[in-house]
Design an enzyme around this catalytic site. Structure first.
Site, PDB file in Angstrom:
ATOM      1  N   HIS A 122      -8.958   4.446 -14.236  1.00 51.60           N
ATOM      2  CA  HIS A 122      -8.884   5.768 -13.597  1.00 51.60           C
ATOM      3  C   HIS A 122      -7.474   5.980 -13.030  1.00 51.60           C
ATOM      4  O   HIS A 122      -6.950   5.121 -12.322  1.00 51.60           O
ATOM      5  CB  HIS A 122      -9.934   5.854 -12.486  1.00 51.60           C
ATOM      6  CG  HIS A 122      -9.842   7.100 -11.677  1.00 51.60           C
ATOM      7  ND1 HIS A 122      -9.680   8.339 -12.244  1.00 51.60           N
ATOM      8  CD2 HIS A 122      -9.877   7.298 -10.332  1.00 51.60           C
ATOM      9  CE1 HIS A 122      -9.631   9.252 -11.283  1.00 51.60           C
ATOM     10  NE2 HIS A 122      -9.745   8.646 -10.119  1.00 51.60           N
ATOM     11  N   CYS A 143     -15.468  10.247  -9.861  1.00 56.40           N
ATOM     12  CA  CYS A 143     -14.442   9.790 -10.818  1.00 56.40           C
ATOM     13  C   CYS A 143     -15.009   8.816 -11.851  1.00 56.40           C
ATOM     14  O   CYS A 143     -14.370   8.534 -12.861  1.00 56.40           O
ATOM     15  CB  CYS A 143     -13.278   9.145 -10.092  1.00 56.40           C
ATOM     16  SG  CYS A 143     -12.562  10.221  -8.854  1.00 56.40           S
ATOM     17  N   ASN A 186      -4.535  13.143 -10.580  1.00 57.36           N
ATOM     18  CA  ASN A 186      -5.891  12.583 -10.553  1.00 57.36           C
ATOM     19  C   ASN A 186      -6.880  13.672 -10.977  1.00 57.36           C
ATOM     20  O   ASN A 186      -7.130  14.601 -10.224  1.00 57.36           O
ATOM     21  CB  ASN A 186      -6.192  12.080  -9.133  1.00 57.36           C
ATOM     22  CG  ASN A 186      -7.570  11.458  -9.009  1.00 57.36           C
ATOM     23  OD1 ASN A 186      -8.435  11.635  -9.870  1.00 57.36           O
ATOM     24  ND2 ASN A 186      -7.796  10.742  -7.923  1.00 57.36           N
TER      25      ASN A 186
HETATM   26  N1  COA Z   1       4.271  14.383   1.466  1.00 63.04           N
HETATM   27  C1  COA Z   1       4.975  13.778   2.409  1.00 63.04           C
HETATM   28  N2  COA Z   1       4.451  12.971   3.345  1.00 63.04           N
HETATM   29  C2  COA Z   1       3.134  12.749   3.280  1.00 63.04           C
HETATM   30  C3  COA Z   1       2.319  13.353   2.314  1.00 63.04           C
HETATM   31  C4  COA Z   1       2.934  14.191   1.377  1.00 63.04           C
HETATM   32  N3  COA Z   1       2.249  14.810   0.397  1.00 63.04           N
HETATM   33  N4  COA Z   1       1.052  12.938   2.507  1.00 63.04           N
HETATM   34  C5  COA Z   1       1.058  12.113   3.557  1.00 63.04           C
HETATM   35  N5  COA Z   1       2.326  12.010   4.033  1.00 63.04           N
HETATM   36  C6  COA Z   1       2.800  11.224   5.173  1.00 63.04           C
HETATM   37  C7  COA Z   1       1.693  10.943   6.149  1.00 63.04           C
HETATM   38  O1  COA Z   1       1.546  12.006   7.057  1.00 63.04           O
HETATM   39  C8  COA Z   1       2.188   9.681   6.807  1.00 63.04           C
HETATM   40  O2  COA Z   1       3.140  10.027   7.777  1.00 63.04           O
HETATM   41  P1  COA Z   1       3.212   9.244   9.195  1.00 63.04           P
HETATM   42  O3  COA Z   1       3.502   7.829   8.809  1.00 63.04           O
HETATM   43  O4  COA Z   1       4.306   9.941   9.897  1.00 63.04           O
HETATM   44  O5  COA Z   1       1.851   9.426   9.789  1.00 63.04           O
HETATM   45  C9  COA Z   1       2.913   8.956   5.681  1.00 63.04           C
HETATM   46  O6  COA Z   1       3.208   9.948   4.702  1.00 63.04           O
HETATM   47  C10 COA Z   1       2.102   7.849   5.051  1.00 63.04           C
HETATM   48  O7  COA Z   1       0.823   8.382   4.767  1.00 63.04           O
HETATM   49  P2  COA Z   1      -0.329   7.472   4.219  1.00 63.04           P
HETATM   50  O8  COA Z   1      -1.598   8.240   4.126  1.00 63.04           O
HETATM   51  O9  COA Z   1      -0.326   6.199   5.004  1.00 63.04           O
HETATM   52  O10 COA Z   1       0.218   7.210   2.756  1.00 63.04           O
HETATM   53  P3  COA Z   1      -0.299   6.174   1.717  1.00 63.04           P
HETATM   54  O11 COA Z   1       0.793   5.245   1.375  1.00 63.04           O
HETATM   55  O12 COA Z   1      -1.626   5.586   2.081  1.00 63.04           O
HETATM   56  O13 COA Z   1      -0.531   7.110   0.444  1.00 63.04           O
HETATM   57  C11 COA Z   1      -2.330   8.160  -0.791  1.00 63.04           C
HETATM   58  C12 COA Z   1      -1.494   8.132   0.498  1.00 63.04           C
HETATM   59  C13 COA Z   1      -3.396   9.200  -0.677  1.00 63.04           C
HETATM   60  C14 COA Z   1      -1.410   8.451  -1.948  1.00 63.04           C
HETATM   61  C15 COA Z   1      -2.968   6.756  -0.981  1.00 63.04           C
HETATM   62  O14 COA Z   1      -3.597   6.357   0.216  1.00 63.04           O
HETATM   63  C16 COA Z   1      -3.988   6.708  -2.090  1.00 63.04           C
HETATM   64  O15 COA Z   1      -3.654   6.798  -3.242  1.00 63.04           O
HETATM   65  N6  COA Z   1      -5.264   6.457  -1.766  1.00 63.04           N
HETATM   66  C17 COA Z   1      -6.295   6.171  -2.730  1.00 63.04           C
HETATM   67  C18 COA Z   1      -6.663   7.328  -3.606  1.00 63.04           C
HETATM   68  C19 COA Z   1      -7.679   6.835  -4.596  1.00 63.04           C
HETATM   69  O16 COA Z   1      -7.706   5.717  -5.025  1.00 63.04           O
HETATM   70  N7  COA Z   1      -8.596   7.628  -4.970  1.00 63.04           N
HETATM   71  C20 COA Z   1      -9.595   7.082  -5.893  1.00 63.04           C
HETATM   72  C21 COA Z   1     -10.739   7.883  -5.926  1.00 63.04           C
HETATM   73  S1  COA Z   1     -10.330   9.480  -6.471  1.00 63.04           S
END
Ligand code: COA
Length: 327
Positions: free
Chosen positions: A254, A114, A284
């Protein structure tokens, strides 16, 4: 007089096809509400089979060249930041060179995920400082949809396709790039990776059944690293340019998650209008995210001559980077 490089023209290109959160509801167990509140993404653009990274990159480049009033034959160098090349060999940059007819240009890709565009822009900056008469295309371009596991709801709602380009030339006035900062930490590479399709693992049934041809991400861990690194490189880049937070006119970070952008706005004490956001429209797009945003900001008149602009990125590797420029 200080020799600086500046962006003389920008361009971008996204595939026509739009995939909305509602569309995803019918494909996987997710909801528009979850995606919007957790990520800020409402829709993304997806390239159909037959449309490749170099197609998007070439379109974005033509728009940037046209804005800069530079002919492809004048280009000295083409640098493409990407993690999703058309093929391992040749580079996307060589395919773009061919499409543009940029017969006098060297061409290579930069693998910095990225941060690929900011790494490319930083390299362009150094080449221009060596010889300000040079003209260089810095590009970020991705077709992430082909490296996305469409059964994995934790990643497939995030990543998308697009390209952005900038023509970098010598600056004749006070405008231009003031500082560049590049960082990496390979010790935590496995938090965000595509394991397969390189030399580490043979392409066999086992690899395909494990889904190692696709993006894998430990989202929560990546989030924690991303906010820390982005805040730190923002301060480092501004300090190198001799700016305080108040000097900043526009932050283009980003576009990975709206919550990361909100965090940065608070930590850098910036009003809403100084933080560029288009993640709702594009998701993204990795290396393409910053040059697409830069082109949108430029074409919409959000960037005014003399504005102080900070670009910051974070991605797999990990890599992170910052660039300050006076527009
Ligand atoms: N739809 C519905 N539920 C979802 C889901 C989706 N698309 N994806 C995950 N979930 C669920 C998970 O299974 C989890 O359920 P549980 O609590 O029953 O286990 C819950 O939602 C929370 O998941 P979690 O992974 O803790 O969510 P989060 O708040 O961390 O958000 C991201 C996930 C990926 C959006 C977030 O972690 C993120 O943005 N990470 C950084 C990405 C980034 O910066 N990348 C930069 C480099 S490219």
């Amino acid at each position: 007089m200080t020799i600086r490089s500046k962006i003389a023209g920008t361009g971008s290109c996204v595939p026509e096809q739009v995939l909305t959160n509602k569309d995803l509801e019918s494909m996987i167990d997710t909801s528009d509400e979850w995606i919007t509140t957790r990520t800020g993404i409402r829709q993304r653009h997806i390239a159909p089979q037959g449309q490749n990274n170099s197609d998007l990159a070439a379109e974005a480049s033509m728009a940037a060249l046209s804005m800069a009033g530079v002919d492809a034959s004048e280009l000295d160098l083409i640098i493409v930041g990407t993690l999703t090349p058309d093929m391992p060999m040749p580079s996307v940059a060589c395919l773009v060179q061919r499409r543009l007819g940029a017969t006098n240009a060297g061409a290579f890709d930069v693998a910095a995920t990225c941060s690929g565009f900011l790494y490319s822009l930083s390299i362009a900056d150094k080449f221009i400082k060596e010889d300000p008469s040079r003209k260089i295309l810095a590009i970020g371009s991705e077709v992430l949809s082909r490296r996305t596991n469409w059964d994995d709801r934790t990643t497939c709602v995030l990543f998308a396709d697009g390209a952005g380009a900038a023509v970098v030339t010598g600056s004749q006035d006070e405008s231009g790039i003031l500082s560049t900062c590049l960082h990496a930490d390979g010790s935590v590479w496995d938090l965000l990776t595509i394991r397969g399709l390189g030399t580490a693992y043979p392409v066999d049934q086992e690899l395909l059944s494990k889904g190692w041809q696709y993006i894998e991400m430990k989202g929560k861990d990546v989030f924690k690293h991303a906010v820390k690194a982005l805040e730190s490189v923002a301060h480092e880049s501004m300090a190198k340019a001799g700016w305080s937070n108040d000097d900043l006119d526009l932050l283009i970070a980003h576009q990975a998650n709206i919550r990361i952008l909100d965090f940065l706005r608070e930590r850098l004490n910036l009003p809403k209008e100084k933080v560029f956001i288009n993640i709702d429209k594009y998701g993204n797009t990795s290396a393409a995210s910053i040059p697409i945003a830069l082109d949108e900001a430029n074409r919409s008149g959000k960037l005014k001559k003399g504005d102080n602009v900070l670009l910051i990125s974070f991605g797999g590797g990990f890599t992170w980077a910052g660039v300050t420029m006076r527009w």
